[in-house]
Structures are given as structure tokens and as C-alpha cells.
Design an enzyme around this catalytic site. Structure first.
Site, PDB file in Angstrom:
ATOM      1  N   ALA A  95      -9.625   5.651   4.920  1.00 34.68           N
ATOM      2  CA  ALA A  95      -9.520   6.853   5.768  1.00 34.68           C
ATOM      3  C   ALA A  95     -10.855   7.560   5.945  1.00 34.68           C
ATOM      4  CB  ALA A  95      -8.495   7.844   5.238  1.00 34.68           C
ATOM      5  N   GLY A 148      -8.231   9.292  10.263  1.00 36.74           N
ATOM      6  CA  GLY A 148      -8.482   9.331  11.689  1.00 36.74           C
ATOM      7  C   GLY A 148      -9.558  10.297  12.146  1.00 36.74           C
ATOM      8  N   LYS A 158       0.849  -1.181   0.000  1.00 37.45           N
ATOM      9  CA  LYS A 158       0.000   0.000   0.000  1.00 37.45           C
ATOM     10  C   LYS A 158       0.892   1.240   0.000  1.00 37.45           C
ATOM     11  CE  LYS A 158      -3.089   2.853   2.648  1.00 37.45           C
ATOM     12  NZ  LYS A 158      -3.567   3.199   3.994  1.00 37.45           N
ATOM     13  N   ASN A 204      -9.046   1.567  10.425  1.00 37.71           N
ATOM     14  CA  ASN A 204      -8.124   1.411  11.541  1.00 37.71           C
ATOM     15  C   ASN A 204      -8.652   2.156  12.780  1.00 37.71           C
ATOM     16  OD1 ASN A 204      -4.491   1.781  11.963  1.00 37.71           O
ATOM     17  ND2 ASN A 204      -6.024   1.003  13.331  1.00 37.71           N
ATOM     18  N   THR A 205      -8.594   3.490  12.740  1.00 40.34           N
ATOM     19  CA  THR A 205      -8.915   4.286  13.920  1.00 40.34           C
ATOM     20  C   THR A 205     -10.313   4.009  14.475  1.00 40.34           C
ATOM     21  OG1 THR A 205      -7.483   6.041  13.047  1.00 40.34           O
ATOM     22  CG2 THR A 205      -8.936   6.625  14.870  1.00 40.34           C
TER      23      THR A 205
END
Length: 258
Positions: A188, A162, A101, A210-211
Site C-alpha cells: 500500500a 491507493g 492475505k 496495485n493502484t
């Protein structure tokens, strides 16, 4: 019987359309528990931030077996092409990884991608035999250029990394999806399960999160939630939504009334 609806990225076949980032968790144990709960087949790993030298400290591979889950090395923390290329070449030397990535940030405040450096780096990596999944802006023109130079997957942001603000530009995202011949994976900005569902209902091939999971009050429950959200959104997209109408339409028959 419905055919298997797997995601193909380059030469890789992936059952789950949810990809999990491995940063920001309390510890590796929690990371592994969240990944298991999510059902993900692929995880991203920030090469510049992973421990590879200090053998006294735990390593991610002790908790997530790379033989059972696909590791996707990424260039998180890179702000120019030189650093990004060096990072991914190092990943190839370390583990033989060619599916990677690419993420090159423009500035530390917004964390928006630097698309000039990203496009240049994608072209170089493809020529070197990498299969490149590319984090990018939600600009349909640049997304198509990335595909034209050989990107294996286009990964437009939904909103800043995030931020948890969800998808802010569904129009641009829809244009990118409609124009693409390679997988489009939202990367994202996902904040909650409904954001993931919306992305999949728009026709995205997958989401990377992720976050929203790692920083949830209960990451394990959130990981399960995201798993079901992605499945539901994908099924809804495949089923085909009804046409929106200006006025109401009765669901019961108008003939044979009592």
C-alpha cells in the site's frame, strides 16, 4: 556465479519479489498483460469482489492461469474479524487456498488497518492451518506480535492504500525489517518506480503494488518499470551501499600526481 535469490513465504518459493494486485484495471485482458509485463509470480485476488456465480461474465482465471501463477486470496473490503475469517474460509473451500492475505480495515476514509481485529484473526487462521500474509500498520511492536502468533509474512503499509504517496516512515519500516524473521513486504502507498526501489534498498523482501500500476496512464509500461525497480533495489541492497560521509572524498588517488 550468484546464487538464486528467491523469496520464500511459508512453503512457497517465489522468483519475483514483485506481487501484483488485480483490481482497478480496465478489464481482465489488461490485468493479464500487466502481470506478464511485471514478471510477477503471485497476484492478489479480492475474494469478496471476484465473480464466482455469474457464468455469463468473464472470470480472472480465463486470463491468468492459476496453474502458472500463484493466486493470493485476500480480504479486501472487510472491516471486522468475522467477515475476514468467513471470506478466507470460503476461499479455502473454493480453491483449496491456504496461503492467504489478511486485510481488515479500520475505516472507509483512511483505509488504515484495524490492528486489534487483525491480530485476533491472524491467530485464529494460523491455528486453522492457513499461511497468513498480514497487511498491517508500520508499528514495529504490532508487527512483531503478528510474527509471534504465526504470520508467514508481515506487510506494513508505506502510506494509505491507493494514495501513491510512497514510503512516509522509513525509520519504522527499517525497525520492522531488522526485527523480523519472516519476510517483510511493503503493501500500500507505492506510487512510482523510485518508491519500490527505496523499499527494496531498505531491505524489504518484496513489494505489493496495485493502484500505481493499474491507474497509471500506461499500466503495461508501469508494470515493466516496477519490475526493474524491484530488481535494482534488491541488487543495490545486496551489494551494500557506501558509508555516508560528512565531507567529500576524492575518487582518484592522491599519490603519484603529475
Amino acid at each position: 556465479m550468484q546464487k538464486k535469490d528467491n523469496l520464500k513465504i511459508g512453503k512457497h518459493i517465489i522468483k519475483s519479489r514483485l506481487i501484483i494486485g488485480t483490481g482497478k484495471y480496465k478489464n481482465f485482458k489488461q490485468t493479464a498483460e500487466a502481470v506478464k509485463a511485471s514478471g510477477a509470480d503471485m497476484v492478489t485476488v479480492a475474494v469478496r469482489r471476484v465473480n464466482i456465480l455469474d457464468k455469463k461474465k468473464p472470470v480472472l482465471m480465463d486470463y491468468l492461469n492459476p496453474k502458472k501463477i500463484i493466486y493470493l486470496p485476500n480480504t479486501a473490503g472487510c472491516f471486522n474479524s468475522k467477515d475476514a475469517l468467513r471470506t478466507l474460509r470460503l476461499a479455502r473451500e473454493m480453491g483449496g487456498w491456504k496461503l492467504v492475505k489478511l486485510e481488515i480495515l479500520g475505516d472507509k476514509k483512511t483505509l488504515y488497518p484495524n490492528m486489534i481485529e487483525t491480530l485476533k484473526s491472524t491467530e485464529v487462521l494460523v491455528k486453522e492451518g492457513f499461511e497468513v500474509m498480514v497487511y498491517c500498520s508500520d508499528d514495529p511492536i504490532i508487527a512483531k506480535k503478528l510474527e509471534d502468533v504465526g504470520a508467514s509474512a508481515i506487510m506494513p503499509l508505506a502510506s494509505p492504500i491507493g494514495s501513491g504517496r510512497g514510503i512516509k516512515n522509513t525509520l519504522n519500516l527499517s525497525i520492522i525489517i531488522n526485527n523480523a524473521k519472516v519476510p517483510v513486504i511493503v503493501d500500500a502507498g507505492i506510487g512510482t518506480a523510485s518508491d519500490a526501489t527505496i523499499a527494496m534498498e531498505l531491505g524489504c523482501d518484496g513489494v505489493l503494488i496495485n493502484t500505481a500500476i493499474a491507474k497509471a496512464k500506461n499500466p503495461i509500461i508501469m508494470a515493466k518499470s516496477m519490475k526493474h525497480a524491484v530488481i535494482a533495489g534488491r541488487q543495490s541492497y545486496l551489494a551494500g551501499r557506501i558509508r555516508m560521509q560528512e565531507y567529500g572524498s576524492a575518487s582518484s588517488p592522491s599519490k603519484g600526481l603529475i
